[in-house]
Enzyme design. Structure first.
Site, PDB file in Angstrom:
ATOM      1  CG  ASP A 161     -13.957  -2.618   3.359  1.00 41.58           C
ATOM      2  OD1 ASP A 161     -14.630  -3.084   2.475  1.00 41.58           O
ATOM      3  OD2 ASP A 161     -13.103  -2.541   3.288  1.00 41.58           O
ATOM      4  NE  ARG A 217      -3.920  -0.836   2.513  1.00 42.11           N
ATOM      5  CZ  ARG A 217      -4.173  -0.932   3.632  1.00 42.11           C
ATOM      6  NH1 ARG A 217      -4.636  -0.551   4.842  1.00 42.11           N
ATOM      7  NH2 ARG A 217      -4.576  -2.963   4.205  1.00 42.11           N
ATOM      8  CG  ASP A 240     -11.472  -6.491   2.452  1.00 45.23           C
ATOM      9  OD1 ASP A 240     -11.814  -5.569   2.774  1.00 45.23           O
ATOM     10  OD2 ASP A 240     -10.808  -6.813   2.551  1.00 45.23           O
ATOM     11  NE  ARG A 241     -11.504  -2.807   6.662  1.00 46.33           N
ATOM     12  CZ  ARG A 241     -12.147  -2.192   7.655  1.00 46.33           C
ATOM     13  NH1 ARG A 241     -12.306  -2.014   8.774  1.00 46.33           N
ATOM     14  NH2 ARG A 241     -12.318  -0.813   6.773  1.00 46.33           N
TER      15      ARG A 241
END
Length: 471
Positions: free
Chosen positions: A244, A16, A248-249
């Site tokens: 999110d 990232r 995935d959240r």
């Protein structure tokens, strides 16, 4: 040909960085070239690639695919969508050997990154460092791969609906649910999913916009759930679900507007699953409430506390054959009737299924949970060179029991100390130069005493619980 990554980019769970500052197309190419080389050397030939809705994602995807192809690997582009759709492309197709999603997850709009799967397992930690060493040495294979575009969205939606099979359609048709995609990559998939779900569904912010104009897409921050809370109240909905930025959240609120935190969602999922899989091992991270571990045991399951981090949890699930795991951050992993990866859209459907099967509304399930008093996740700056050493010092003092108080110390991930007041946690973040603290008690006085114990340990290591910093 060699490449040097910026020192901050290769992280524990993913890659990232900030576009134009620490991350760019040259990095994307090097990631593709290195990952493709590893796939080819392992006998693989085909990698799936997807991306989120950030402005920078298409250009990174182009460079990534070029790198994969020039390592001699073929690419199946599944296009813009949530990270779990990419995971699905990798897990559901026998001919796919790996997958890469370009996503900045819940970071600000100027960030982007990469999440990877290698032969069905998470690609993290030492794997990511290997990409850095290979790039620095130019240790890359050469070849010529192909690239094709494949639309898997409808097949993915079909798979998401599977948990509702066999449930009374009349029960499902009475449900009223709100959904907030937060202008993230899950928006188009959510629109297709909601159109096929029984019941009444109200959607917010499904238009993909990498600038996130309505609110930041991190459902663990309560302020980001205000629009969903207002929708649930205005329309008298049963509950609401939020995602999110890359889907995935999961975050959720009940019909009364109360937040259902990650460990509380896991309590609902566990109760539903254990009715069908008695004795199963349910995993949660060290930040989860004692109420969750107690509830899993009360429902006939085996609770297991494990390290924070989605890649670490996925690996532990495989090791102990756990059908369900989750984190406070909203990553929930189902491996009973699904593939074991974190998918917030699937988790939303499973919440509908759990409520219907248990014969209780989500609000009733939330109301039945013990009213624990706990702090939010407190994150404070500690120098990178000091953070792990400080935790080691705390652990050593607790092992020597210098205070003389009876306490149970769990060192799975940092230190989690349980005593008559409840528990407190102190751990070093794997991704930032911060320490993370959390405490939980039955009483306000007990919580104060626990926080004082955290502060005492920090002071003995020459530190203090400073102002909390974000992710």
């Amino acid at each position: 040909m060699t490449h040097q990554f910026h020192s901050t980019v290769l992280r524990e769970y993913d890659i990232r960085g900030i576009i134009g500052e620490t991350l760019g197309t040259e990095d994307a190419y090097a990631i593709g070239r290195g990952f493709g080389t590893l796939i080819a050397r392992d006998g693989g030939r085909l990698v799936a690639v997807g991306w989120d809705g950030r402005v920078s994602s298409p250009m990174l995807a182009e460079a990534l695919v070029k790198g994969l192809n020039e390592a001699g690997v073929n690419v199946r582009r599944v296009g813009m969508g949530p990270t779990p759709m990419l995971y699905y492309a990798e897990a559901s197709a026998e001919d796919v050997d790996g997958g890469i999603q370009i996503t900045g997850s819940h970071n600000p709009a100027n960030y982007n990154g990469f999440k990877m799967v290698f032969r069905g397992r998470p690609f993290f930690g030492a794997d990511i460092q290997t990409l850095g060493r290979m790039a620095a040495a130019g240790d890359w294979d050469s070849g010529t791969g192909t690239a094709e575009d494949v639309d898997i969205l409808d097949a993915y939606i079909d798979r998401l609906l599977a948990p509702l099979e066999g449930i009374d359609p009349q029960v499902l048709s009475r449900l009223k649910v709100g959904w907030d995609a937060g202008n993230g990559a899950a928006g188009p998939a959510l629109e297709k999913l909601a159109a096929r779900l029984p019941g009444e569904h109200h959607l917010l912010f499904t238009e993909v916009d990498g600038e996130f104009p309505n609110h930041h897409p991190d459902p663990t921050v309560e302020a980001n759930l205000e629009d969903l809370r207002a929708l649930v109240s205005a329309k008298s909905l049963d509950f609401g679900v939020a995602f999110d930025g890359d889907g995935d959240r999961i975050g959720a609120i009940d019909g009364k507007g109360r937040v259902i935190w990650g460990d509380q969602l896991l309590m609902i999922y566990a109760e539903d699953l254990l009715a069908r899989r008695p004795g199963a091992t349910i995993i949660a991270d060290v930040k989860a409430s004692r109420a969750l571990f107690d509830h899993v045991a009360a429902c006939g399951g085996q609770p297991l506390m494990w390290k924070t981090g989605h890649s670490l949890i996925k690996s532990k699930m495989k090791e102990v054959s756990s059908p369900l795991a989750g984190e406070m951050s909203g990553h929930v992993f189902f491996a009973d009737e699904y593939y074991g990866f974190d998918d917030a859209l699937y988790a939303g459907v499973r919440l509908i299924a759990a409520s219907a099967r248990l014969g209780k509304s989500v609000t009733e399930l939330r109301s039945a949970m013990p009213q624990m008093l706990n702090t939010p996740e407190m994150r404070f700056q500690v120098d990178e060179s000091r953070k792990f050493a400080a935790i080691t010092e705390v652990a050593a003092r607790l092992a020597a029991n210098e205070s003389g108080s009876p306490a149970e110390v769990n060192d799975t991930d940092g230190v989690r100390v349980t005593n008559e007041d409840g528990w407190w946690l102190l751990r070093a973040s794997n991704t930032q130069d911060v320490l993370v603290a959390r405490a939980e008690s039955d009483t306000a006085e007990g919580l104060e005493r626990l926080l004082a114990q955290i502060d005492e340990q920090l002071a003995l290591s020459g530190l203090e619980r400073g102002e909390s910093v974000g992710h």
